[in-house]
Motif scaffolding. Structure first.
Motif, mmCIF file in Angstrom:
data_model
loop_
_atom_site.group_PDB
_atom_site.id
_atom_site.type_symbol
_atom_site.label_atom_id
_atom_site.label_comp_id
_atom_site.label_asym_id
_atom_site.label_seq_id
_atom_site.Cartn_x
_atom_site.Cartn_y
_atom_site.Cartn_z
ATOM 1 N N LEU A 1 1.662 1.332 -9.578
ATOM 2 C CA LEU A 1 1.458 -0.116 -9.146
ATOM 3 C C LEU A 1 0.191 -0.842 -9.775
ATOM 4 N N SER B 1 10.258 -5.984 -5.104
ATOM 5 C CA SER B 1 10.962 -4.754 -5.824
ATOM 6 C C SER B 1 11.753 -5.297 -6.885
ATOM 7 N N ASN C 1 -1.029 -4.237 -1.955
ATOM 8 C CA ASN C 1 -1.392 -3.154 -0.994
ATOM 9 C C ASN C 1 -0.520 -3.212 0.131
ATOM 10 N N ARG D 1 -3.071 4.471 -4.007
ATOM 11 C CA ARG D 1 -2.209 5.712 -3.611
ATOM 12 C C ARG D 1 -0.904 5.487 -4.471
ATOM 13 N N LYS D 2 -0.802 4.337 -5.092
ATOM 14 C CA LYS D 2 0.447 3.976 -6.121
ATOM 15 C C LYS D 2 -0.123 3.806 -7.409
ATOM 16 N N GLU E 1 -3.983 1.647 -0.072
ATOM 17 C CA GLU E 1 -2.615 1.889 0.172
ATOM 18 C C GLU E 1 -2.064 1.716 -1.421
ATOM 19 N N GLU F 1 4.501 -0.737 2.553
ATOM 20 C CA GLU F 1 5.776 -1.085 3.237
ATOM 21 C C GLU F 1 5.466 -1.769 4.532
ATOM 22 N N ALA G 1 9.370 5.748 -12.562
ATOM 23 C CA ALA G 1 8.499 5.582 -11.430
ATOM 24 C C ALA G 1 8.605 4.206 -10.576
ATOM 25 N N ALA H 1 2.704 -1.653 -0.886
ATOM 26 C CA ALA H 1 2.735 -0.022 -1.035
ATOM 27 C C ALA H 1 2.784 0.567 0.089
ATOM 28 N N LEU I 1 10.320 3.599 -7.131
ATOM 29 C CA LEU I 1 9.555 2.722 -6.183
ATOM 30 C C LEU I 1 10.667 1.596 -5.695
#
Length: 249
Positions: free
Chosen positions: A194, A232, A216, A190-191, A187, A221, A16, A219, A20
């Protein structure tokens, strides 16, 4: 040696994270700043607070999380008369985001720039698909200086296009009512990978963590492209080492 089930779980998380990293992108916010897991200012500093309403607070919170000097972010309700507003019963309050920051590293005027850039202040009754009074545009001020700076920034924004009117209100803050835990760091939540990456922090730590505020934004972007890339790379580095626990960026 880890049990096979645990190893499989680690492998799933690493996959995952790789996905990402390959899908991260940048945005229009200002240059990056350092982030630490804690929330304290350097010795001798004192945090300042700014509160803005700019549509749904889920994404609004993320708009400020990657800014240099931002210590923590949270969402809540302000601008109304109801004593104990709730998400399903706001009455006349607006959804808003509270930004706690180090004024030695970022100026209130820079926060105002992000406020204007992150929503359409000319919409009359909401933002995009979010229609209603709770999504109105408001700058909540703490004192005369902030009120003056807010007014000047509004005049500057209006001068860019006089064919339509800026609807943003400017008013004293009054009481900020924190929103329910499920709306904080929306946000990021939702991941799930993370969240696991930083050790599945409890709600109270997510609320105060500088790292969580930055992730946050990541996530969603909404970090600058250089910061998205840096985060990243950090995630990729941690993932390669084994069990993913990210302490700082």
């Amino acid at each position: 040696m880890a049990a096979p089930s645990a190893a499989a779980g680690v492998a799933a998380i690493l996959v995952a994270l790789v996905l990402l990293v390959s899908g991260a992108s940048g945005a229009r916010l200002p240059a990056r700043g350092a982030a630490v897991r804690g929330a304290a200012l350097p010795r001798g500093g004192a945090p300042a607070t700014a509160v803005f309403a700019l549509g749904s607070f889920w994404r609004s919170e993320a708009a400020f999380g990657c800014l240099p000097g931002v210590i923590r972010t949270s969402v809540g309700y302000a601008g109304g008369s109801k004593a104990n507003p709730e998400y399903r019963n706001l009455a006349d309050h607006a959804e808003c985001v509270k930004v706690e920051y180090d004024p030695r590293r970022i100026h209130y005027k820079q926060l105002l720039d992000v406020f204007w850039a992150s929503h359409d202040p000319r919409e009359v009754f909401g933002q995009g698909p979010d229609v209603g009074n709770q999504y109105r545009s408001v700058i909540f001020t703490n004192g005369t200086i902030e009120a003056r700076l807010a007014a000047l920034s509004k005049e500057k924004e209006q001068a860019k296009d006089r064919s339509s009117v800026i609807t943003t209100q400017i008013q004293p803050l009054g009481v900020f009512h924190p929103a329910e835990p499920e709306h904080q760091k929306f946000e990021l939540k939702r991941k799930p990978f993370l969240l696991q990456l930083i050790g599945n922090l409890p709600e109270e730590e997510l609320l105060t963590s500088t790292l969580a505020a930055k992730l946050n934004a990541y996530a969603a972007e909404l970090c600058p492209a250089t910061t998205q890339k840096k985060i990243s790379s950090k995630i990729d580095e941690v993932a390669k080492k084994g069990w993913p626990i990210l302490r700082e960026i």
